[in-house]
Write an enzyme that holds these catalytic residues in place. Structure first.
Site, PDB file in Angstrom:
ATOM      1  N   THR A  43     -15.770 -17.523  50.296  1.00 28.58           N
ATOM      2  CA  THR A  43     -15.967 -18.026  51.660  1.00 28.58           C
ATOM      3  C   THR A  43     -15.049 -19.197  51.959  1.00 28.58           C
ATOM      4  O   THR A  43     -14.643 -19.929  51.048  1.00 28.58           O
ATOM      5  CB  THR A  43     -17.435 -18.470  51.838  1.00 28.58           C
ATOM      6  OG1 THR A  43     -17.599 -19.135  53.086  1.00 28.58           O
ATOM      7  CG2 THR A  43     -17.846 -19.433  50.736  1.00 28.58           C
ATOM      8  N   ASP A  44     -14.778 -19.401  53.240  1.00 29.22           N
ATOM      9  CA  ASP A  44     -14.010 -20.581  53.638  1.00 29.22           C
ATOM     10  C   ASP A  44     -14.831 -21.863  53.541  1.00 29.22           C
ATOM     11  O   ASP A  44     -14.290 -22.971  53.606  1.00 29.22           O
ATOM     12  CB  ASP A  44     -13.450 -20.424  55.049  1.00 29.22           C
ATOM     13  CG  ASP A  44     -14.510 -20.195  56.122  1.00 29.22           C
ATOM     14  OD1 ASP A  44     -15.707 -20.077  55.776  1.00 29.22           O
ATOM     15  OD2 ASP A  44     -14.149 -20.113  57.315  1.00 29.22           O
ATOM     16  N   GLU A  45     -16.144 -21.743  53.357  1.00 27.15           N
ATOM     17  CA  GLU A  45     -16.988 -22.932  53.290  1.00 27.15           C
ATOM     18  C   GLU A  45     -16.711 -23.791  52.057  1.00 27.15           C
ATOM     19  O   GLU A  45     -17.106 -24.960  52.015  1.00 27.15           O
ATOM     20  CB  GLU A  45     -18.469 -22.540  53.356  1.00 27.15           C
ATOM     21  CG  GLU A  45     -18.849 -21.904  54.682  1.00 27.15           C
ATOM     22  CD  GLU A  45     -20.354 -21.798  54.881  1.00 27.15           C
ATOM     23  OE1 GLU A  45     -21.075 -22.729  54.477  1.00 27.15           O
ATOM     24  OE2 GLU A  45     -20.796 -20.792  55.449  1.00 27.15           O
ATOM     25  N   TYR A  89     -25.035 -23.888  48.884  1.00 25.46           N
ATOM     26  CA  TYR A  89     -24.383 -22.580  48.959  1.00 25.46           C
ATOM     27  C   TYR A  89     -22.894 -22.686  48.697  1.00 25.46           C
ATOM     28  O   TYR A  89     -22.346 -22.017  47.815  1.00 25.46           O
ATOM     29  CB  TYR A  89     -24.623 -21.933  50.322  1.00 25.46           C
ATOM     30  CG  TYR A  89     -23.645 -20.826  50.631  1.00 25.46           C
ATOM     31  CD1 TYR A  89     -23.572 -19.698  49.807  1.00 25.46           C
ATOM     32  CD2 TYR A  89     -22.767 -20.904  51.713  1.00 25.46           C
ATOM     33  CE1 TYR A  89     -22.650 -18.686  50.064  1.00 25.46           C
ATOM     34  CE2 TYR A  89     -21.865 -19.897  51.979  1.00 25.46           C
ATOM     35  CZ  TYR A  89     -21.805 -18.791  51.155  1.00 25.46           C
ATOM     36  OH  TYR A  89     -20.890 -17.800  51.408  1.00 25.46           O
ATOM     37  N   LYS A 148     -20.577 -21.284  45.510  1.00 22.02           N
ATOM     38  CA  LYS A 148     -19.431 -20.374  45.676  1.00 22.02           C
ATOM     39  C   LYS A 148     -18.163 -21.015  45.135  1.00 22.02           C
ATOM     40  O   LYS A 148     -17.316 -20.331  44.543  1.00 22.02           O
ATOM     41  CB  LYS A 148     -19.259 -19.990  47.151  1.00 22.02           C
ATOM     42  CG  LYS A 148     -20.327 -19.048  47.680  1.00 22.02           C
ATOM     43  CD  LYS A 148     -20.355 -17.710  46.944  1.00 22.02           C
ATOM     44  CE  LYS A 148     -19.133 -16.856  47.239  1.00 22.02           C
ATOM     45  NZ  LYS A 148     -19.237 -15.504  46.616  1.00 22.02           N
TER      46      LYS A 148
END
Length: 359
Positions: free
Chosen positions: A134-136, A161, A165
């Site tokens: 993810t870009d998060e 989260y 990741k």
């Protein structure tokens, strides 16, 4: 050619399975591993479950013995690793579940693949492990300006989260560096489209709006995300598997930055446009349903991806504009209300009451 897909009964995983089976037909075999937690739904794949080249296995990716058994039996050519706990709100409530699945589970899969693929002279030809992230993991960008996440952006996760990741990304990077393990990492922006579990923004707003319920919007509603239609994402993943050099990381974005409040209003407008005259649901659709709620803890202000590397290397770019994608998404949900009713019961309603029961 065997694709082993983890988390294939979830939103992005099931769309990816539909995509590759439609594209390659009987030229491939798909082995789908899913633990069928709350967001995994076999009805997402009802139309392919009878195919001879499709296999479903209910299993937890943290189960080392089971993963060893599966890898020994199928010796997959490609591992496409979607399986993850993925909702920020849930990670704030229960971070350990995210650490277990996202970090430990990824480690178990890496070891299982390494064991069956490794030879005295390296790794078997053509094998590839694709870790979908993810870009998060990159943190947050200023709301105004021209800054974007690139493959070289330092990691700066802000939620359990995104931290989990990031940890799984670093595990894959370590295996590539230490063992020369044949892998790629992709970091995508927010996905939307068919089969998305209604804890996420777009299906949540669709479901609530159709029921005439309040539409909970965090903070001032001006958090910005880059939106990617899920079929465009599936196409990008398959191109990375088949065409990219190993060890490369790719950012996959949709060129569709939108504020959350814009999206909520667009969903209301689109539903009013699509519902037939006389439909009781249409009459209660208006902006008064929007209710601002206390902002999420650690809520990043803006995500925006620069996907120029994947365009340059592989020729990929998104085919679907956000407004067209919303039209397709709303049309799909209106045609699959039975699916929505089935999954918005039981555990989901308990979760919803915990998160939004006060409004």
């Amino acid at each position: 050619m065997t694709y082993l897909v983890t988390g294939g009964a979830g939103f992005i995983g099931s769309n990816f399975i539909h995509y590759i089976l439609a594209k390659y037909g009987e030229g491939i075999r798909v082995v789908n591993i899913d633990a069928l937690t709350y967001a995994g739904n076999l009805s997402n794949l009802k139309d392919v479950e009878g195919l001879k080249n499709y296999v479903f296995i209910k299993a937890d990716i943290c189960d080392e013995a089971k993963m060893k058994e599966i890898f020994d039996k199928y010796d997959p050519d490609y591992v496409v690793h979607f399986a993850a706990e993925s909702h920020v709100d849930r990670s704030i409530k229960d971070p350990m579940a995210f650490i277990r699945t996202n970090v430990e589970g990824t480690g178990v899969l890496l070891n299982a693949a390494k064991r069956v693929w490794e030879t005295k002279n390296g790794f078997k030809y053509g094998k590839r492990f694709l870790h979908v992230s993810t870009d998060e993991v990159y943190g947050s960008l200023p709301p105004d300006g021209d800054k974007y996440f690139t493959e070289g952006t330092p990691y700066d996760p802000h939620s359990p989260y995104s931290a989990s990741k990031a940890g799984s990304d670093f595990l894959v990077k370590a295996y590539m560096d230490t063992y020369h393990f044949p892998a790629n990492i992709t970091n995508c922006s927010n996905n939307y489209g068919p089969y998305q579990f209604p804890e996420k923004l777009i299906p949540l707003m669709l479901n609530n709006a159709l029921k005439g319920q309040r539409l909970p919007v965090y903070g001032d509603g001006k958090n910005i995300r880059d939106w990617l239609f899920v079929e465009d994402h599936a196409k990008a993943i398959d191109m990375v598997l088949r065409e990219a050099e190993p060890f490369e990381t790719y950012n996959i974005g949709g060129h569709n930055e939108r504020e959350n409040i814009y999206i909520v209003r667009l969903i209301i407008d689109t539903l009013r446009e699509m519902l037939p005259a006389g439909d009781a649901r249409k009459e209660r659709l208006n902006y008064d349903l929007i209710q601002y709620v206390a902002d999420r803890k650690g809520h990043d202000r803006r995500y925006a991806i620069d996907p120029s590397k994947i365009k340059k290397d592989l020729g990929w770019e998104p085919d679907t504009s956000f407004e067209d994608g919303i039209q397709k998404t709303v049309k799909w949900y209106l045609g699959h209300m039975e699916w929505m009713e089935q999954i918005t019961s039981g555990d989901y309603m308990e979760y919803y009451e915990k998160m939004y029961g006060g409004i």
